[in-house]
Design a protein around this motif. Sequence first.
Motif, mmCIF file in Angstrom:
data_model
loop_
_atom_site.group_PDB
_atom_site.id
_atom_site.type_symbol
_atom_site.label_atom_id
_atom_site.label_comp_id
_atom_site.label_asym_id
_atom_site.label_seq_id
_atom_site.Cartn_x
_atom_site.Cartn_y
_atom_site.Cartn_z
ATOM 1 N N SER A 1 0.850 -1.192 0.000
ATOM 2 C CA SER A 1 0.000 0.000 0.000
ATOM 3 C C SER A 1 0.879 1.233 0.000
ATOM 4 O O SER A 1 2.096 1.157 -0.017
ATOM 5 N N HIS A 2 0.240 2.381 0.009
ATOM 6 C CA HIS A 2 0.968 3.658 0.044
ATOM 7 C C HIS A 2 1.908 3.701 1.245
ATOM 8 O O HIS A 2 1.589 3.241 2.327
ATOM 9 N N GLY A 3 3.081 4.273 1.044
ATOM 10 C CA GLY A 3 4.010 4.443 2.154
ATOM 11 C C GLY A 3 5.383 3.889 1.846
ATOM 12 O O GLY A 3 5.839 3.922 0.701
ATOM 13 N N ALA A 4 6.056 3.374 2.871
ATOM 14 C CA ALA A 4 7.429 2.920 2.750
ATOM 15 C C ALA A 4 7.572 1.530 3.352
ATOM 16 O O ALA A 4 6.825 1.143 4.252
ATOM 17 N N GLY A 5 8.550 0.777 2.852
ATOM 18 C CA GLY A 5 8.830 -0.537 3.411
ATOM 19 C C GLY A 5 10.020 -1.175 2.717
ATOM 20 O O GLY A 5 10.423 -0.764 1.628
ATOM 21 N N TRP A 6 10.594 -2.164 3.366
ATOM 22 C CA TRP A 6 11.718 -2.902 2.797
ATOM 23 C C TRP A 6 11.216 -4.199 2.181
ATOM 24 O O TRP A 6 10.412 -4.907 2.787
ATOM 25 N N LEU A 7 11.693 -4.496 0.978
ATOM 26 C CA LEU A 7 11.310 -5.724 0.291
ATOM 27 C C LEU A 7 12.556 -6.537 -0.025
ATOM 28 O O LEU A 7 13.606 -5.983 -0.372
ATOM 29 N N ALA A 8 12.425 -7.857 0.063
ATOM 30 C CA ALA A 8 13.560 -8.750 -0.166
ATOM 31 C C ALA A 8 13.879 -8.869 -1.653
ATOM 32 O O ALA A 8 13.026 -8.620 -2.519
ATOM 33 N N HIS A 9 15.101 -9.256 -1.951
ATOM 34 C CA HIS A 9 15.508 -9.495 -3.332
ATOM 35 C C HIS A 9 14.563 -10.505 -3.989
ATOM 36 O O HIS A 9 14.243 -11.546 -3.412
ATOM 37 N N GLY A 10 14.116 -10.187 -5.190
ATOM 38 C CA GLY A 10 13.239 -11.081 -5.931
ATOM 39 C C GLY A 10 11.767 -10.911 -5.630
ATOM 40 O O GLY A 10 10.933 -11.595 -6.233
ATOM 41 N N PHE A 11 11.413 -10.013 -4.716
ATOM 42 C CA PHE A 11 10.008 -9.803 -4.379
ATOM 43 C C PHE A 11 9.238 -9.399 -5.629
ATOM 44 O O PHE A 11 9.676 -8.541 -6.397
ATOM 45 N N HIS A 12 8.083 -10.012 -5.844
ATOM 46 C CA HIS A 12 7.330 -9.840 -7.088
ATOM 47 C C HIS A 12 5.880 -9.523 -6.775
ATOM 48 O O HIS A 12 5.264 -10.174 -5.930
ATOM 49 N N ILE A 13 5.352 -8.508 -7.433
ATOM 50 C CA ILE A 13 3.935 -8.169 -7.327
ATOM 51 C C ILE A 13 3.279 -8.503 -8.657
ATOM 52 O O ILE A 13 3.684 -8.010 -9.710
ATOM 53 N N ASP A 14 2.263 -9.364 -8.615
ATOM 54 C CA ASP A 14 1.596 -9.841 -9.823
ATOM 55 C C ASP A 14 0.935 -8.710 -10.614
ATOM 56 O O ASP A 14 0.756 -7.587 -10.116
ATOM 57 N N VAL A 15 0.524 -9.048 -11.829
ATOM 58 C CA VAL A 15 -0.125 -8.087 -12.723
ATOM 59 C C VAL A 15 -1.395 -7.528 -12.062
ATOM 60 O O VAL A 15 -2.221 -8.267 -11.533
ATOM 61 N N HIS A 16 -1.517 -6.206 -12.100
ATOM 62 C CA HIS A 16 -2.667 -5.528 -11.515
ATOM 63 C C HIS A 16 -2.747 -4.140 -12.130
ATOM 64 O O HIS A 16 -1.904 -3.743 -12.930
ATOM 65 N N SER A 17 -3.768 -3.401 -11.769
ATOM 66 C CA SER A 17 -3.896 -2.018 -12.220
ATOM 67 C C SER A 17 -4.476 -1.197 -11.082
ATOM 68 O O SER A 17 -4.948 -1.730 -10.079
ATOM 69 N N HIS A 18 -4.426 0.125 -11.239
ATOM 70 C CA HIS A 18 -4.909 1.038 -10.204
ATOM 71 C C HIS A 18 -5.914 2.016 -10.803
ATOM 72 O O HIS A 18 -5.780 2.420 -11.954
ATOM 73 N N ARG A 19 -6.867 2.413 -9.985
ATOM 74 C CA ARG A 19 -7.809 3.458 -10.395
ATOM 75 C C ARG A 19 -7.099 4.808 -10.475
ATOM 76 O O ARG A 19 -7.416 5.650 -11.313
ATOM 77 N N ASP A 20 -6.123 5.004 -9.595
ATOM 78 C CA ASP A 20 -5.336 6.236 -9.577
ATOM 79 C C ASP A 20 -3.949 5.972 -10.175
ATOM 80 O O ASP A 20 -3.597 4.844 -10.481
ATOM 81 N N GLY A 21 -3.152 7.039 -10.325
ATOM 82 C CA GLY A 21 -1.778 6.880 -10.754
ATOM 83 C C GLY A 21 -0.892 6.476 -9.583
ATOM 84 O O GLY A 21 -1.260 6.633 -8.415
ATOM 85 N N GLN A 22 0.287 5.947 -9.899
ATOM 86 C CA GLN A 22 1.174 5.494 -8.835
ATOM 87 C C GLN A 22 2.626 5.783 -9.182
ATOM 88 O O GLN A 22 3.092 5.492 -10.289
ATOM 89 N N LEU A 23 3.333 6.349 -8.218
ATOM 90 C CA LEU A 23 4.780 6.516 -8.293
ATOM 91 C C LEU A 23 5.417 5.476 -7.385
ATOM 92 O O LEU A 23 4.974 5.289 -6.243
ATOM 93 N N VAL A 24 6.423 4.789 -7.892
ATOM 94 C CA VAL A 24 7.174 3.839 -7.073
ATOM 95 C C VAL A 24 8.640 4.228 -7.153
ATOM 96 O O VAL A 24 9.228 4.238 -8.241
ATOM 97 N N TYR A 25 9.210 4.533 -6.012
ATOM 98 C CA TYR A 25 10.592 4.987 -5.949
ATOM 99 C C TYR A 25 11.430 4.007 -5.137
ATOM 100 O O TYR A 25 11.169 3.807 -3.942
ATOM 101 N N PRO A 26 12.436 3.362 -5.755
ATOM 102 C CA PRO A 26 13.345 2.516 -4.985
ATOM 103 C C PRO A 26 14.461 3.373 -4.389
ATOM 104 O O PRO A 26 15.440 3.690 -5.057
ATOM 105 N N ALA A 27 14.312 3.786 -3.144
ATOM 106 C CA ALA A 27 15.324 4.626 -2.511
ATOM 107 C C ALA A 27 16.657 3.906 -2.410
ATOM 108 O O ALA A 27 17.709 4.528 -2.331
ATOM 109 N N SER A 28 16.618 2.584 -2.410
ATOM 110 C CA SER A 28 17.793 1.749 -2.625
ATOM 111 C C SER A 28 17.302 0.475 -3.292
ATOM 112 O O SER A 28 16.138 0.120 -3.191
#
Length: 253
Positions: free
Chosen positions: A12-39
């Motif tokens: 969801s919206h916000g921040a979090g750490w994800l492990a190497h290889g983490f995968h989010i399946d095909v989906h879409s959003h009603r709104d726009g989305q920015l995804v920033y990998p700070a690292s």
Amino acid sequence: MTTPPTRPAEISHGAGWLAHGFHIDVHSHRDGQLVYPASGVLATTTERGTWVAPANRVTWTPPGFEHSHRFYGRTDVRLVVIPEPLCGALVAHPGVFAVNPLLREALLTLTERQDASSGAYQRLRAVVIDELVEAPDQSLHLPEPRDDRLRVVTELLRADPARSETLTELGRTAGASGRTLSRLFRDEFGMSFHRWRTILRIHHALIELTNGRSVTDTAIACGWSNPTSFIEAFTAVVGQTPGRYQAGLRGGQ
């Protein structure tokens, strides 16, 4: 071991750490989305192709576009929702944009705040939108081919980016001449074969560097004849040297 795919609702919206290889399946959003990998590194895939973002890029997916995400390296991921009425200021197709120091700090601040309805949040989000309007599109984008002959060539190279065959040599497998394939690269992708292969190799290089592989070993694994030519190509596309990129990863941990 690759982390199994997750349902979109688990992110969801916000921040979090994800492990190497983490995968989010095909989906879409009603709104726009920015995804920033700070690292780490993020790959976003749509029917139009794959966009890759290291830590000096942010991905943009407009409303309604089906897409999936995969994360490489331990990734500090930041997600910002852009309400559909505000999306008209941004481009109407997925893309990846350069992150300047102001935009980076704004994205980090937004994703650390919980109340998206507050006036301060909305004003800072407006700053982010303004910065993205001005930011150069630096997509690191690999389009998906439509022509079957082109698909054969791109699949061969995706499986092994270090392959050194010429386009004519690859064409013998695809059943097309080098001239025909060269035309297809320009007609379908808007870029030369050399440019497409360079971006493909940079995609793989980002993942290798994120996983801690040395610059020299990454250069060889991804098809460059020597580290110098790799450093020049990487710097031209990513905007920083491979060594500086790795140093930034260590600094973000």
